[in-house]
Design a protein around this motif. Structure first.
Motif, PDB file in Angstrom:
ATOM      1  N   SER A 126      -2.843  -1.684  16.662  1.00  0.00           N
ATOM      2  CA  SER A 126      -1.621  -1.985  15.918  1.00  0.00           C
ATOM      3  C   SER A 126      -0.557  -2.602  16.821  1.00  0.00           C
ATOM      4  CB  SER A 126      -1.086  -0.714  15.254  1.00  0.00           C
ATOM      5  OG  SER A 126      -1.972  -0.285  14.233  1.00  0.00           O
ATOM      6  N   ARG A 127      -0.460  -2.105  18.039  1.00  0.00           N
ATOM      7  CA  ARG A 127       0.478  -2.694  19.002  1.00  0.00           C
ATOM      8  C   ARG A 127       0.171  -4.171  19.217  1.00  0.00           C
ATOM      9  NH1 ARG A 127       3.695  -5.060  22.133  1.00  0.00           N
ATOM     10  NH2 ARG A 127       4.025  -4.459  24.315  1.00  0.00           N
ATOM     11  N   CYS A 143      -1.490  -6.114  17.150  1.00  0.00           N
ATOM     12  CA  CYS A 143      -1.222  -6.827  15.894  1.00  0.00           C
ATOM     13  C   CYS A 143       0.239  -7.273  15.826  1.00  0.00           C
ATOM     14  CB  CYS A 143      -1.540  -5.937  14.699  1.00  0.00           C
ATOM     15  SG  CYS A 143      -3.299  -5.716  14.375  1.00  0.00           S
ATOM     16  N   CYS A 144       1.117  -6.444  16.340  1.00  0.00           N
ATOM     17  CA  CYS A 144       2.542  -6.789  16.316  1.00  0.00           C
ATOM     18  C   CYS A 144       2.883  -7.810  17.394  1.00  0.00           C
ATOM     19  CB  CYS A 144       3.386  -5.530  16.503  1.00  0.00           C
ATOM     20  SG  CYS A 144       3.179  -4.318  15.181  1.00  0.00           S
ATOM     21  N   PRO A 148      -0.154 -11.353  16.477  1.00  0.00           N
ATOM     22  CA  PRO A 148      -0.827 -11.337  15.170  1.00  0.00           C
ATOM     23  C   PRO A 148      -1.756 -12.524  14.949  1.00  0.00           C
ATOM     24  CG  PRO A 148       1.511 -11.901  14.942  1.00  0.00           C
ATOM     25  CD  PRO A 148       1.309 -11.426  16.341  1.00  0.00           C
ATOM     26  N   TRP A 203       1.251   0.834  10.429  1.00  0.00           N
ATOM     27  CA  TRP A 203       2.113   0.023  11.300  1.00  0.00           C
ATOM     28  C   TRP A 203       1.472  -1.334  11.603  1.00  0.00           C
ATOM     29  CZ3 TRP A 203       1.839   0.854  17.199  1.00  0.00           C
ATOM     30  CH2 TRP A 203       2.734   0.003  17.861  1.00  0.00           C
ATOM     31  N   CYS A 248       2.411  -5.371  10.428  1.00  0.00           N
ATOM     32  CA  CYS A 248       2.595  -6.494  11.357  1.00  0.00           C
ATOM     33  C   CYS A 248       1.706  -7.670  10.992  1.00  0.00           C
ATOM     34  CB  CYS A 248       2.306  -6.043  12.785  1.00  0.00           C
ATOM     35  SG  CYS A 248       3.542  -4.906  13.469  1.00  0.00           S
ATOM     36  N   ARG A 264       0.925  -8.391   7.989  1.00  0.00           N
ATOM     37  CA  ARG A 264       1.249  -8.794   6.608  1.00  0.00           C
ATOM     38  C   ARG A 264      -0.018  -8.788   5.746  1.00  0.00           C
ATOM     39  NH1 ARG A 264       5.173  -8.401   9.530  1.00  0.00           N
ATOM     40  NH2 ARG A 264       7.026  -9.726   9.488  1.00  0.00           N
ATOM     41  N   HIS A 279       7.214   3.542  20.368  1.00  0.00           N
ATOM     42  CA  HIS A 279       7.668   2.233  19.904  1.00  0.00           C
ATOM     43  C   HIS A 279       8.855   1.788  20.743  1.00  0.00           C
ATOM     44  CE1 HIS A 279       8.169  -1.079  17.146  1.00  0.00           C
ATOM     45  NE2 HIS A 279       9.402  -0.710  16.841  1.00  0.00           N
ATOM     46  N   ALA A 319       7.391  -4.857   5.039  1.00  0.00           N
ATOM     47  CA  ALA A 319       6.979  -6.051   5.776  1.00  0.00           C
ATOM     48  C   ALA A 319       6.138  -6.973   4.913  1.00  0.00           C
ATOM     49  CB  ALA A 319       6.207  -5.655   7.041  1.00  0.00           C
TER      50      ALA A 319
END
Length: 250
Positions: free
Chosen positions: A164-165, A167-168, A171, A199, A203, A205, A227, A246
């Motif tokens: 997830s980190r 992905c943000c 992306p 989360w 990121c 979408r 975070h 988001a």
């Protein structure tokens, strides 16, 4: 003695409010005064040991590993092909191979913090991200025959956070993570994993996640979420709600 002194100094630094700026400045050989410079290779051993601790030092150590590896690899110049600034990217590959070996059951090593540190390396250096992002995703994807899926829930939690980190942070590279993160929304073995997966889906979408995120939006299950350099106590429902925001209007 010098090693113990450096370890104690780094641990104290990671507990400070301005730890990120101070560490970044001291790793930058062009900016730090000679007596305050920290060689990236010299700090990594201490940082790896901090990954086994509890609390914010553990998490910040993962970020610091990424910082040190990014400095080791050098800053890509515009238009320069992947492969390394004067070959220095190989040093970053060595660190990632070490983290990957720790995550291999045959290593016999304690792998706590390895997925998180790996994700930070990829988030902070574009070439490493291009080369290794699919491996990171594989740690949470149980649909791959003979894959790398982590069956230990607490370790998998770290991998979901890491995916997830990334992905943000990147992306554009992480579309393949959408479906494994969707599956992680239904993970029943660790109560925090669905929130961390939400989360990442926000990121990305990832519109297909809307129904599942809506179902989770009222969940009171607590999540410890690292975070922006801080530990945030939140809930699965809050993270799912942020992800829905988001995604925007249907």
């Amino acid at each position: 003695m010098a090693g113990r002194r450096l370890k104690a100094e780094l641990k104290t630094l990671l507990q400070q409010d301005d730890w990120f700026e101070r560490l970044h400045a001291r790793l930058d050989a062009s900016a730090a005064p000679e007596g305050e410079r920290l060689a990236p290779a010299a700090v990594l051993g201490s940082l790896f040991s901090f990954l086994l601790l509890d609390g914010v030092v553990r998490w910040r150590a993962a970020t610091a590993v990424g910082m040190a590896v990014a400095v080791l690899c050098g800053t890509p110049r515009k238009g320069e092909a992947s492969g390394g600034v004067s070959g220095k990217v190989e040093a970053g590959r060595d660190i990632l191979r070490r983290l990957m070996w720790n995550l291999n059951e045959e290593s016999g090593n304690v792998a706590w913090g390895a997925p998180e540190a790996m994700a930070e390396c990829l988030a902070q250096h574009p070439w490493l991200a291009e080369e290794y992002h699919n491996i990171l995703i594989s740690y949470i994807d149980n649909t791959i025959h003979h894959g790398l899926w982590l069956d230990l829930p607490l370790l998998r939690r770290g991998a979901v956070w890491g995916v997830s980190r990334l992905c943000c942070a990147r992306p554009d590279l992480m579309a393949r993570a959408g479906r494994p993160l969707m599956a992680a929304l239904q993970d029943c073995e660790d109560p925090e994993i669905p929130g961390l997966a939400a989360w990442g889906l926000g990121c990305l979408r990832w519109q297909e996640a809307r129904p599942a995120l809506t179902a989770l939006a009222s969940s009171p299950v607590p999540v410890t979420w690292y975070h922006d350099g801080e530990i945030v106590q939140t809930t699965v429902g809050t993270l799912a709600g942020q992800a829905l925001a988001a995604l925007g209007d249907a």
